[in-house]
Design a protein around this motif. Structure first.
Motif, PDB file in Angstrom:
ATOM      1  N   UNK A  91       1.197  10.738   6.966  1.00  0.00           N
ATOM      2  CA  UNK A  91       1.829  11.368   8.119  1.00  0.00           C
ATOM      3  C   UNK A  91       2.209  12.781   7.717  1.00  0.00           C
ATOM      4  N   UNK A  92       1.835  13.749   8.535  1.00  0.00           N
ATOM      5  CA  UNK A  92       2.257  15.121   8.290  1.00  0.00           C
ATOM      6  C   UNK A  92       3.354  15.475   9.278  1.00  0.00           C
ATOM      7  N   UNK A  93       4.502  15.887   8.749  1.00  0.00           N
ATOM      8  CA  UNK A  93       5.641  16.249   9.588  1.00  0.00           C
ATOM      9  C   UNK A  93       5.783  17.762   9.667  1.00  0.00           C
ATOM     10  N   UNK A 110       0.820  -1.201   0.000  1.00  0.00           N
ATOM     11  CA  UNK A 110       0.000   0.000   0.000  1.00  0.00           C
ATOM     12  C   UNK A 110       0.852   1.248   0.000  1.00  0.00           C
ATOM     13  N   UNK A 111       0.164   2.381   0.002  1.00  0.00           N
ATOM     14  CA  UNK A 111       0.817   3.672  -0.152  1.00  0.00           C
ATOM     15  C   UNK A 111       0.812   4.441   1.164  1.00  0.00           C
ATOM     16  N   UNK A 112       1.974   4.956   1.523  1.00  0.00           N
ATOM     17  CA  UNK A 112       2.121   5.835   2.686  1.00  0.00           C
ATOM     18  C   UNK A 112       2.712   7.147   2.194  1.00  0.00           C
ATOM     19  N   UNK A 113       2.142   8.260   2.631  1.00  0.00           N
ATOM     20  CA  UNK A 113       2.577   9.581   2.178  1.00  0.00           C
ATOM     21  C   UNK A 113       3.115  10.370   3.362  1.00  0.00           C
ATOM     22  N   UNK A 114       4.334  10.874   3.224  1.00  0.00           N
ATOM     23  CA  UNK A 114       4.920  11.769   4.225  1.00  0.00           C
ATOM     24  C   UNK A 114       4.775  13.196   3.713  1.00  0.00           C
ATOM     25  N   UNK A 115       3.979  13.990   4.394  1.00  0.00           N
ATOM     26  CA  UNK A 115       3.730  15.366   3.977  1.00  0.00           C
ATOM     27  C   UNK A 115       4.525  16.335   4.841  1.00  0.00           C
ATOM     28  N   UNK A 116       4.886  17.471   4.250  1.00  0.00           N
ATOM     29  CA  UNK A 116       5.555  18.502   5.032  1.00  0.00           C
ATOM     30  C   UNK A 116       6.245  19.512   4.153  1.00  0.00           C
ATOM     31  N   UNK A 117       6.378  20.698   4.660  1.00  0.00           N
ATOM     32  CA  UNK A 117       7.099  21.746   3.947  1.00  0.00           C
ATOM     33  C   UNK A 117       8.592  21.446   3.958  1.00  0.00           C
ATOM     34  N   UNK A 174       5.431  -2.158  -0.487  1.00  0.00           N
ATOM     35  CA  UNK A 174       5.315  -1.066   0.477  1.00  0.00           C
ATOM     36  C   UNK A 174       5.885   0.177  -0.196  1.00  0.00           C
ATOM     37  N   UNK A 175       5.049   1.179  -0.432  1.00  0.00           N
ATOM     38  CA  UNK A 175       5.473   2.386  -1.146  1.00  0.00           C
ATOM     39  C   UNK A 175       5.322   3.584  -0.216  1.00  0.00           C
ATOM     40  N   UNK A 176       6.418   4.310  -0.024  1.00  0.00           N
ATOM     41  CA  UNK A 176       6.406   5.517   0.811  1.00  0.00           C
ATOM     42  C   UNK A 176       6.877   6.681  -0.048  1.00  0.00           C
ATOM     43  N   UNK A 177       6.051   7.710  -0.163  1.00  0.00           N
ATOM     44  CA  UNK A 177       6.443   8.879  -0.939  1.00  0.00           C
ATOM     45  C   UNK A 177       6.450  10.110  -0.039  1.00  0.00           C
ATOM     46  N   UNK A 178       7.310  11.057  -0.380  1.00  0.00           N
ATOM     47  CA  UNK A 178       7.393  12.313   0.358  1.00  0.00           C
ATOM     48  C   UNK A 178       6.908  13.442  -0.537  1.00  0.00           C
ATOM     49  N   UNK A 179       6.018  14.259  -0.022  1.00  0.00           N
ATOM     50  CA  UNK A 179       5.420  15.347  -0.795  1.00  0.00           C
ATOM     51  C   UNK A 179       5.224  16.562   0.104  1.00  0.00           C
TER      52      UNK A 179
END
Length: 213
Positions: free
Chosen positions: A196-198, A29-36, A176-181
């Protein structure tokens, strides 16, 4: 859960980039790491991949502590990192870059995903546009058939149509897919994705994409 950071801390000299964060990505599945910029999302990816060392905490993969396992060994075990920059070998041709994925000369999966690359096979990767280089970098990840795929800003430089196709492609991988945006891509809104929002090296939110909305 396939891979996780547990109370992870990372320092760059006197500055601490991650302040004891805990997050986990599911086996498929997809996991997204969000943050400026400066939030720690890229550092979190690099910590999972082993390209930066933890100053505290642990990286756990399939129930095993791999904190001290070097990046090349994690790659050998099936982890693939696609960084935001320098993700391809600029002095090599597109074909040679794909050959380095280790799948003989069968590039069909990559060329089906990104038909534009067919005409670029003899070109040196360093002469490609930013979006074309992202296509090539992601194609190498596809060919590697990794169990864990970590991608920093996958659609950077791509046209909106190709970007949407890229997110659909990543979301559909049996991995297992982890992307950062910086922001949640519109095409992922409404999809089943863990987010997850960092903020400044801490986790400010963790849950489903629909909850973030």
């Amino acid at each position: 859960m396939t891979i996780s950071l547990r109370h992870a801390r990372v320092r760059y000299g006197p500055l601490e980039a991650l302040h004891g964060i805990t997050l986990a990505a599911p086996a498929r599945g997809l996991t997204v790491l969000l943050g400026r910029n400066g939030s720690g999302r890229t550092t979190a990816l690099r910590a999972l991949a082993g390209t930066v060392a933890l100053s505290g905490g642990a990286v756990v993969w399939d129930g095993v502590d791999v904190t001290r396992v070097p990046a090349h060994e994690r790659a050998r075990r099936g982890l693939c990192l696609v960084p935001e920059r320098q993700a391809v070998f600029g002095s090599l041709t597109v074909r040679e870059n794909l050959e380095l994925a280790g799948v003989a000369r069968d590039f069909s999966a990559a060329l089906d995903a990104y038909p534009r690359l067919k005409t670029l096979l003899p070109r040196r990767a360093g002469t490609l546009s930013g979006g074309e280089q992202r296509m090539l970098a992601l194609s190498r990840a596809l060919l590697a058939q990794a169990r864990v795929v970590l991608v920093d800003e996958p659609a950077q430089g791509m046209s909106p149509g190709v970007a949407a196709d890229t997110y659909e492609l990543l979301a559909g991988l049996d991995a297992c897919v982890v992307i950062a945006e910086q922001r949640l891509p519109p095409v992922l809104r409404g999809r089943t994705a863990l987010v997850y929002e960092l903020r400044r090296g801490t986790v400010a939110f963790g849950g489903e994409a629909a909850e973030l909305e």
